[in-house]
Structure formats: C-alpha cells, structure tokens
Write an enzyme that holds these catalytic residues in place. Structure first.
Site, PDB file in Angstrom:
ATOM      1  N   HIS A  96       0.832  -1.212   0.000  1.00  0.00           N
ATOM      2  CA  HIS A  96       0.000   0.000   0.000  1.00  0.00           C
ATOM      3  C   HIS A  96       0.858   1.250   0.000  1.00  0.00           C
ATOM      4  O   HIS A  96       1.944   1.275   0.582  1.00  0.00           O
ATOM      5  CB  HIS A  96      -0.960   0.011   1.196  1.00  0.00           C
ATOM      6  CG  HIS A  96      -0.302   0.062   2.543  1.00  0.00           C
ATOM      7  ND1 HIS A  96      -0.016   1.240   3.192  1.00  0.00           N
ATOM      8  CD2 HIS A  96       0.118  -0.922   3.374  1.00  0.00           C
ATOM      9  CE1 HIS A  96       0.532   0.980   4.365  1.00  0.00           C
ATOM     10  NE2 HIS A  96       0.637  -0.326   4.501  1.00  0.00           N
ATOM     11  N   ASP A 143      -0.389   4.440   0.913  1.00  0.00           N
ATOM     12  CA  ASP A 143      -0.743   5.461   1.891  1.00  0.00           C
ATOM     13  C   ASP A 143       0.089   5.278   3.154  1.00  0.00           C
ATOM     14  O   ASP A 143       0.634   4.203   3.407  1.00  0.00           O
ATOM     15  CB  ASP A 143      -2.228   5.415   2.236  1.00  0.00           C
ATOM     16  CG  ASP A 143      -2.628   4.158   3.007  1.00  0.00           C
ATOM     17  OD1 ASP A 143      -2.225   3.052   2.573  1.00  0.00           O
ATOM     18  OD2 ASP A 143      -3.336   4.267   4.031  1.00  0.00           O
ATOM     19  N   ASP A 154       6.457   1.927   6.040  1.00  0.00           N
ATOM     20  CA  ASP A 154       5.166   1.242   6.050  1.00  0.00           C
ATOM     21  C   ASP A 154       4.212   2.027   5.149  1.00  0.00           C
ATOM     22  O   ASP A 154       3.587   2.973   5.591  1.00  0.00           O
ATOM     23  CB  ASP A 154       4.643   1.179   7.487  1.00  0.00           C
ATOM     24  CG  ASP A 154       3.303   0.511   7.623  1.00  0.00           C
ATOM     25  OD1 ASP A 154       2.867  -0.138   6.666  1.00  0.00           O
ATOM     26  OD2 ASP A 154       2.674   0.663   8.692  1.00  0.00           O
ATOM     27  N   GLU A 169      -4.857   1.615   3.105  1.00  0.00           N
ATOM     28  CA  GLU A 169      -4.700   0.455   3.991  1.00  0.00           C
ATOM     29  C   GLU A 169      -4.667   0.876   5.450  1.00  0.00           C
ATOM     30  O   GLU A 169      -5.200   0.176   6.320  1.00  0.00           O
ATOM     31  CB  GLU A 169      -3.421  -0.308   3.632  1.00  0.00           C
ATOM     32  CG  GLU A 169      -3.259  -1.648   4.340  1.00  0.00           C
ATOM     33  CD  GLU A 169      -2.526  -1.576   5.685  1.00  0.00           C
ATOM     34  OE1 GLU A 169      -2.445  -2.613   6.372  1.00  0.00           O
ATOM     35  OE2 GLU A 169      -2.027  -0.481   6.045  1.00  0.00           O
ATOM     36  N   GLU A 170      -4.051   2.017   5.721  1.00  0.00           N
ATOM     37  CA  GLU A 170      -3.860   2.444   7.105  1.00  0.00           C
ATOM     38  C   GLU A 170      -5.159   2.815   7.809  1.00  0.00           C
ATOM     39  O   GLU A 170      -5.199   2.901   9.028  1.00  0.00           O
ATOM     40  CB  GLU A 170      -2.880   3.624   7.161  1.00  0.00           C
ATOM     41  CG  GLU A 170      -1.457   3.295   6.735  1.00  0.00           C
ATOM     42  CD  GLU A 170      -0.720   2.394   7.713  1.00  0.00           C
ATOM     43  OE1 GLU A 170      -1.313   2.038   8.755  1.00  0.00           O
ATOM     44  OE2 GLU A 170       0.436   2.045   7.448  1.00  0.00           O
ATOM     45  N   ASP A 208       4.417  -6.259   3.667  1.00  0.00           N
ATOM     46  CA  ASP A 208       4.002  -5.206   4.591  1.00  0.00           C
ATOM     47  C   ASP A 208       4.384  -5.538   6.029  1.00  0.00           C
ATOM     48  O   ASP A 208       3.846  -4.959   6.970  1.00  0.00           O
ATOM     49  CB  ASP A 208       2.482  -5.005   4.475  1.00  0.00           C
ATOM     50  CG  ASP A 208       1.991  -3.722   5.126  1.00  0.00           C
ATOM     51  OD1 ASP A 208       2.817  -2.824   5.367  1.00  0.00           O
ATOM     52  OD2 ASP A 208       0.783  -3.626   5.397  1.00  0.00           O
ATOM     53  N   HIS A 223       4.899   4.282  12.170  1.00  0.00           N
ATOM     54  CA  HIS A 223       3.884   5.251  12.591  1.00  0.00           C
ATOM     55  C   HIS A 223       4.435   6.326  13.522  1.00  0.00           C
ATOM     56  O   HIS A 223       3.680   6.905  14.303  1.00  0.00           O
ATOM     57  CB  HIS A 223       2.680   4.568  13.257  1.00  0.00           C
ATOM     58  CG  HIS A 223       1.911   3.671  12.356  1.00  0.00           C
ATOM     59  ND1 HIS A 223       0.637   3.232  12.663  1.00  0.00           N
ATOM     60  CD2 HIS A 223       2.205   3.119  11.153  1.00  0.00           C
ATOM     61  CE1 HIS A 223       0.203   2.455  11.681  1.00  0.00           C
ATOM     62  NE2 HIS A 223       1.147   2.367  10.762  1.00  0.00           N
TER      63      HIS A 223
END
Length: 408
Positions: A78, A80, A141, A175-176, A198, A379
C-alpha cells in the site's frame, strides 16, 4: 539492486497520508501524487498490462517465461501512510556503516534514536540505516514494500535466466484506515494467491491476524441542577465511566502480547446528557472474539436495568483471522519459508497483532499471507529501516517467484 535505495527515498518524500474522515477512495487527493508516479515507474521498468482505476488501485503484470502451466501469483503493498503521525515534508537520513550507538535524528529538538530504548538497533551495526529527521514518520510502512516489489520485478526483467510464471503486482490506497482491500478487484488481479509485502523485521512471515471489530457506545443522561439532583440527575459521563470500569482491566493493549486479545478505548467524549466511547476489539481466537463482543452487550444491559434505555452499543466487524483461509492453501506459506531459508534468512513465523490487507483479501478469495519489508518503529518519528533488510526482502520476492515455477 542499485535502484532500490533511490527509489525508496523518492517514494517516502511524497506525502500520502490517508484520512478516515473522508469517504472517497482514495481518502485523500495527495495519494494520487504517488500513485501516478508508480504507474510511470512500472512502465519504465518494462511491466505489462499496467493499469490504474478510478480509485487509484494499480495493477501490472510480468508475463511468464516458462513453457509450462504455473500458478499466477501476486505481490501487494500500500502507498498510503498512517494519519497517526505527520508524513508531510519527509526528509529521510541515510546513516552508512551504523556504529551501534545513538543516532541524532534532530539536534535542534534533541531527538535521538537510541539502542538503550530500541534494543534491536544493535542487530544492524555496520549496516546502512534510513531514518527520519525526527519531525515526521518515514513511510517505510509501506513504501519499502512498494520499492522492494518494483525492484524485484525490475531484477526479474533484467535476469530472464530466472524462470518464473506470470506475476501480478498491485499497489493500493487507504490500507492504514482499514479500507485497502475494500475496492480491490480480485477477479481482475487474477492471481491464485498473493503476498502482502508489509511486515516489519527481517524474516517475518505471518498468516494469522486479529479478528477485529469496532464498538461505539453511546450514553444518554438527564441534566438537572446539581442542587436538586438527587434521584433525578443521570450523568452520561458517569455512566461511561461505570461502563469502562466493568471491562477487564488487564485486557488492554498495554498489558497484552503475542496472541492475547484486548479492548482498546481510543476516543471518549461527553457531557451530562450525552457521552460516547469508541473502542476496538481484537482477538486471534474467534470464540474469544465473539465473547468480547457479547461482554459489551452484557455490560450495557446491566446498566440499562438501572437506567433504562441509557446505553446503546453498536458493534461492527472489520476483518477476520486469515488463518482460516491460509491453512487449506498452506503451500503458499511453505514456499515463502523455503525462499527465506535458501537466502540464509531465519523465518520468524508469528501472528500479527493487527490487521493487513491480506486478511480481507483472503476472505475475498485471494489467500494472502504477509512477508517482511524490513522496517521498525512504524507510525512515528523513530521509524527506520536497514537497507540490507530491504535488499533481502527484494531477493525473497524473486526467490518466491522462482520456487513457485520450480514447484509446479
């Protein structure tokens, strides 16, 4: 592999944060900036059947180079990044020949990435680390996964002596915020199975994840002047507090690990006449998962007996443990495990304490375990990734393609 690092650095500099407040797909217009770039790059490296749909789902094909029937497999990442921490104006730092000590991410703000706190850093002494500048997340990520898939396909195109079947790749938005697979066209993708790239540290291989649900609990109170409130006032904030006190105190994220489930309160608002709690429910075991949902209902019924119609619980399932769909197709895990072993990587097979697009895709008919991309501390500002782990992830993708052709 020479393009892997510059490719990754280019991708992380594009702000692609998703935002659950918006119902469009992708949820933010800025995700299109990287999506369009990825389409260009797929064409440049020589991929075929490159497409992007109205929701920014990207797909492409590497045709088979063998003269026998081989299952079509896929790789998915992903583009995003999480809304939890800013991804705007990312300035990645490349630390060559890491000395094993603390890394100053931002001298002015005294932000340091230290092995005293992040002990796994010591595993990467002598390697090249890519870090943040201490003011943003990095975006490994899952832009690391995208760079690795792109580089693996480029490598296979440039090395036609490596035999493989048809390979499909896909890059997805949102995805997040839990929507990465919602509009994924499994039939169009046309793979018999796939791998999300991922995961985190070198060697991760995951085919179990949480069963997941959200719960919104609303509380209705009655406001009366506190001087005359006895037996009349019903404080919605107090009801919310009572509800939380009836949840198991040790079943929170901060007290659980491995396959232990939890309740996680992430938002609470309130005033006397109205309060609301938003929480998530997580458990690997389906029976325990259902028991957790039942407990929320039982607590609400208990409070409603004392204060009729004062509590309402709305529970929505989000995704389920993909183990149920992977076990009947376990050869796809075995191929990934063997690929790592042949590359000298020790597979770390464990359950994901979270979700992945692969969990939803597996229930949509595309069995889809998760393999490592190599990053750490996702994150947040302490996110980093070793270049060597990215290279190994790229080679793992290549090897999976090769072993699939050999096995079938």
């Amino acid at each position: 592999m020479k393009n892997l690092l510059p490719r990754f650095l280019e991708y992380v500099k594009v702000d692609t944060q998703s935002d659950e407040r918006f119902n469009t797909t992708p949820s933010t217009k800025k995700q299109w900036d990287l999506a369009k770039k990825l389409v260009q790059h797929l064409h440049i490296i020589g991929m075929q059947e490159v497409s992007i749909d109205e929701n920014a789902y990207i797909m492409a094909t590497l045709p088979s180079n063998v003269d026998k029937e081989v299952p079509t497999i896929g790789f998915i990442s992903h583009f995003d990044t999480t809304p939890d921490f800013t991804g705007r104006n990312v300035k990645p730092q490349v630390v060559k020949n890491y000395d094993g000590g603390s890394i100053v991410l931002n001298k002015e703000k005294n932000i340091t990435l230290s092995p005293d706190y992040f002990k796994e850093l010591t595993n990467y002494e002598g390697q090249t680390l890519i870090t943040t500048d201490g003011t943003t997340l990095l975006g490994a990520d899952d832009k690391a996964g995208i760079a690795e898939i792109m580089t693996a396909m480029e490598y296979l195109i440039q090395h036609p002596d490596i035999k493989h079947g048809t390979i499909r790749v896909a890059f997805t938005p949102d995805e997040e915020i839990g929507r990465g697979a919602h509009k994924f066209n499994v039939e169009k993708f046309g793979a018999q199975w796939a791998y999300t790239v991922d995961g985190s540290q070198l060697g991760e291989l995951e085919y179990e994840n949480f069963n997941a649900a959200t719960a919104t609990i609303t509380f209705k109170g009655k406001s009366v002047h506190p001087g005359f409130a006895k037996h009349k006032l019903v404080n919605a904030i107090g009801l919310a507090n009572e509800f939380l006190n009836l949840l198991p105190n040790n079943e929170k994220p901060e007290h659980t690990e491995d396959r232990e489930g939890f309740f996680h309160v992430h938002h609470i608002t309130g005033e006397i006449e109205h309060a609301e709690i938003a929480l998530i429910i997580r458990d690997h075991d389906l029976e325990h998962f259902n028991a957790r949902k039942a407990l929320l209902t039982a607590i609400s019924e208990k409070i409603n007996k004392q204060f009729p119609e004062s509590v309402q619980v709305i529970i929505k399932d989000q995704y389920y443990n993909m183990k149920e769909k992977i076990l009947p197709n376990f050869h796809i895990v075995e191929i990934a495990e063997e690929a790592m072993k042949q590359l000298g990587i020790t597979p770390i097979i464990k359950a994901i304490r979270g979700g992945t697009d692969g969990s939803q895709l597996s229930f949509m008919g595309l069995p889809c375990p998760n393999i490592f991309a190599g990053g750490h501390n996702f994150h947040g500002k302490y996110e980093y990734i070793p270049l060597e782990s990215m290279e190994q992830a790229t080679l793992t993708i290549v090897k999976i393609c090769e072993l699939t052709a050999q096995r079938f």
